[in-house]
Design an enzyme around this catalytic site. Structure first.
Site, PDB file in Angstrom:
ATOM      1  CE  LYS A 124     -23.186  25.548  19.201  1.00 26.63           C
ATOM      2  NZ  LYS A 124     -21.737  25.651  19.096  1.00 26.63           N
ATOM      3  CG  ASP A 143     -21.558  26.094  24.787  1.00 27.58           C
ATOM      4  OD1 ASP A 143     -21.840  25.592  25.901  1.00 27.58           O
ATOM      5  OD2 ASP A 143     -20.970  27.179  24.679  1.00 27.58           O
TER       6      ASP A 143
END
Ligand code: SF4
Length: 215
Positions: A124, A143
């Site tokens: 991420k 996320d």
């Protein structure tokens, strides 16, 4: 609508997001890749607003990876305390800075494989840095907002972030990966919040069949 039939569906969702959030962008304040990678590591389990409150002083004291690499851990812990999990985060950002200096000449690397060697950096964070700092579409940032909204908007059935990302990469055109994540994150913050989504005000309401809908 199912995840296996979402090529056209994704285009419909993308069109609507483009109309609503044409200029969505990263909310973490930063001026260079170093500041962005630090801010992104600090943003785990914390709001961007809180991160933006602590980083001005952090970057004033440690403006480069080289300066952060030499920082004393207790000083860094004190500066990032209000972002939560501060011992871990202080260790990660100083460890990241040390490795950037030792292995990459002090400059944040530009590839997924290299970024993943840094402490505190998973896919991420690497996707955020590559997409926002370098304009490289290496994947889709997944996320908490992208995870939640991808389900509510029926873009995936997967639970694991890596598998969610793979689903999204299949149905979202590569040139839209960076903006798409920002748009979903904005929509998640402004309208489709986790606990109480503001469905009556939602510009995607007619496209949404989520069980979480409040209208
Ligand atoms: S209708 Fe509600 S649940 Fe669906 S996307 Fe909009 S805010 Fe989220």
């Amino acid at each position: 609508m199912t995840a296996s039939a979402t090529g056209e569906w994704a285009k419909t969702v993308l069109r609507r997001l483009r109309g609503e959030y044409p200029e969505a962008r990263c909310a973490l304040l930063h001026e260079n890749p170093y500041e962005l990678i630090v801010s992104t590591i600090l943003s785990a389990q914390c709001t961007d607003e809180m991160v933006n409150r602590v980083t001005p002083e952090l970057f004033r004291r440690y403006p480069t990876a080289a300066s952060l690499a030499k920082a004393r851990l207790p000083s860094v812990e004190k500066l990032v305390k209000s972002t939560g999990f501060f011992r871990n985060k202080a260790r990660n950002i100083t460890g990241m800075a040390k490795k950037v200096v030792a292995d990459f000449g002090g400059a944040v690397p530009r590839t997924m494989d290299e970024l993943l060697t840094l402490p505190g950096v998973a896919r991420k964070t690497a996707n955020v840095v590559l997409g926002t700092a370098f304009g490289v579409a290496s994947g889709v940032v997944v996320d908490t907002h992208v995870d939640r909204l991808s389900h509510r908007l029926d873009l995936t059935k997967e639970k694991d972030p890596k598998k969610i990302e793979q689903d999204l990469m299949k149905i979202i055109p590569k040139e839209k990966w960076i903006l798409f994540s920002h748009q979903l994150i904005w929509h998640g913050r402004l309208v489709c919040q986790a606990r109480r989504p503001r469905c009556p005000d939602c510009p995607l309401e007619d496209l949404c069949y989520s069980k979480d809908k409040t209208v």
